[in-house]
Design an enzyme around this catalytic site. Structure first.
Site, PDB file in Angstrom:
ATOM      1  N   THR A  15      23.957  20.401  55.055  1.00  0.00           N
ATOM      2  CA  THR A  15      24.113  20.801  56.450  1.00  0.00           C
ATOM      3  C   THR A  15      22.915  20.313  57.259  1.00  0.00           C
ATOM      4  O   THR A  15      22.104  19.513  56.782  1.00  0.00           O
ATOM      5  CB  THR A  15      24.360  22.328  56.551  1.00  0.00           C
TER       6      THR A  15
ATOM      7  N   LYS B 257      22.433  15.459  56.930  1.00  0.00           N
ATOM      8  CA  LYS B 257      23.708  14.785  56.617  1.00  0.00           C
ATOM      9  C   LYS B 257      23.587  13.259  56.562  1.00  0.00           C
ATOM     10  O   LYS B 257      24.371  12.609  55.896  1.00  0.00           O
ATOM     11  CB  LYS B 257      24.792  15.205  57.617  1.00  0.00           C
TER      12      LYS B 257
ATOM     13  N   ASP C  28      34.007  17.113  56.789  1.00  0.00           N
ATOM     14  CA  ASP C  28      33.936  17.652  58.156  1.00  0.00           C
ATOM     15  C   ASP C  28      35.058  17.102  59.041  1.00  0.00           C
ATOM     16  O   ASP C  28      35.575  17.819  59.896  1.00  0.00           O
ATOM     17  CB  ASP C  28      32.591  17.304  58.807  1.00  0.00           C
TER      18      ASP C  28
ATOM     19  N   ALA D 248      23.939  15.233  69.163  1.00  0.00           N
ATOM     20  CA  ALA D 248      24.210  14.010  68.391  1.00  0.00           C
ATOM     21  C   ALA D 248      23.715  14.175  66.955  1.00  0.00           C
ATOM     22  O   ALA D 248      23.257  13.225  66.338  1.00  0.00           O
ATOM     23  CB  ALA D 248      23.535  12.814  69.068  1.00  0.00           C
TER      24      ALA D 248
ATOM     25  N   GLY E   7      24.147  15.629  62.780  1.00  0.00           N
ATOM     26  CA  GLY E   7      24.913  15.146  61.634  1.00  0.00           C
ATOM     27  C   GLY E   7      26.411  15.319  61.712  1.00  0.00           C
ATOM     28  O   GLY E   7      27.166  14.491  61.203  1.00  0.00           O
TER      29      GLY E   7
ATOM     30  N   ASN F 111      22.930  14.243  74.743  1.00  0.00           N
ATOM     31  CA  ASN F 111      21.994  14.730  73.722  1.00  0.00           C
ATOM     32  C   ASN F 111      20.587  14.816  74.306  1.00  0.00           C
ATOM     33  O   ASN F 111      20.215  14.053  75.196  1.00  0.00           O
ATOM     34  CB  ASN F 111      21.993  13.791  72.510  1.00  0.00           C
TER      35      ASN F 111
END
Length: 265
Positions: free
Chosen positions: A61, A65, A101, A126, A128, A149
């Site tokens: 997590t 990632k 995901d 922005a 993972g 972001n």
């Protein structure tokens, strides 16, 4: 007993151990799942531990990632396309990275009955998981994906993967149908996203990938103004379901019992 882990920072909020240990017990599998907070410099060591056979499988997590990728032997299709890994498993002697995901988000969206086809989507963050969300939305044929972001560089890196991404200055708001919080802002009680909710108005769909707490300030502010809201609980459950199947060959149920288990934390 086989050992499984979720790694990240922060990791305290993660309900992965609760969910996977429930499924291990339900399926009479002799295994245990734990959470582990790491630093960037610990990643190579933890992958080596997996290569040595001490760990059977891993979830990844925030914020690792992408940073796990150089230490893996192989990437599956979705992990390669999104440059994001959230599940690691063994295939013969190789340590393989995959991405659950994308499908987790798609399944969760289908459950909301909200049809994103032809819609304008605004993503905040922005990190993972963002690449997976963009990939999933493109497959669902949205019309526009806008991204904002805090650090411009990360947003620009995503634009290299998805050239038609529309980059928006952090704090600016454009017209959208659905807005997704893919930042970690909301994990702490006093976290606030700098957007003008009154300017946005009502009738939009606010989605937060955070599932613990159940309602972040982002969702609370949106709900007050008559918007549809959804947290990341179903996405979390569906991505975990696929990871579990990769490790064990069994597809566990995402049923009432599982959802209550996640509710009651």
């Amino acid at each position: 007993m086989k050992k499984y882990l979720v790694i990240g920072s922060p990791i305290k909020h993660s309900l992965s151990p609760k969910l996977h240990n429930h499924w291990f017990k339900e399926n009479n599998i002799d295994a245990a799942y734990e959470k582990k907070q790491l630093k960037e410099t610990d990643i190579e060591g933890i992958i080596t531990t997996m290569k040595n056979g001490d760990i059977e499988g891993m979830n990844v997590t925030v914020p690792f990632k992408k940073s796990v990728i150089p230490f893996l032997d192989e990437l599956e299709y979705l992990a390669k396309k999104t440059q994001s890994v959230n599940t690691i498993y063994k295939k013969k002697d190789k340590i393989v990275g995959d991405n659950t995901d994308v499908k987790g988000f798609q399944h969760a969206l289908q459950r909301t009955k909200y049809n994103v086809k032809g819609k304008k989507i605004f993503i905040l963050g922005a990190g993972g998981v963002t690449s997976s969300i963009i990939f999933a939305l493109k497959q669902l044929e949205v019309s526009t994906i806008m991204l904002s972001n805090r650090t411009k560089e990360k947003a620009e890196n995503l634009k290299k993967i998805y050239p038609d991404l529309d980059l928006i200055k952090w704090g600016d708001i454009k017209n959208f149908d659905m807005i997704i919080n893919a930042t970690s802002l909301g994990l702490k009680e006093n976290d606030k996203i700098p957007i003008n909710y009154d300017q946005i108005g009502s009738g939009k769909f606010f989605y937060d990938v955070i599932y613990n707490p159940k309602k972040t300030n982002f969702l609370l502010e949106a709900e007050k103004r008559g918007n549809q809201i959804e947290n990341g609980k179903m996405m979390f459950a569906y991505q975990a379901q696929q990871a579990f199947e990769m490790w064990t060959g069994l597809l566990p149920q995402v049923n009432k019992k599982v959802l209550q288990l996640l509710e009651n934390d």
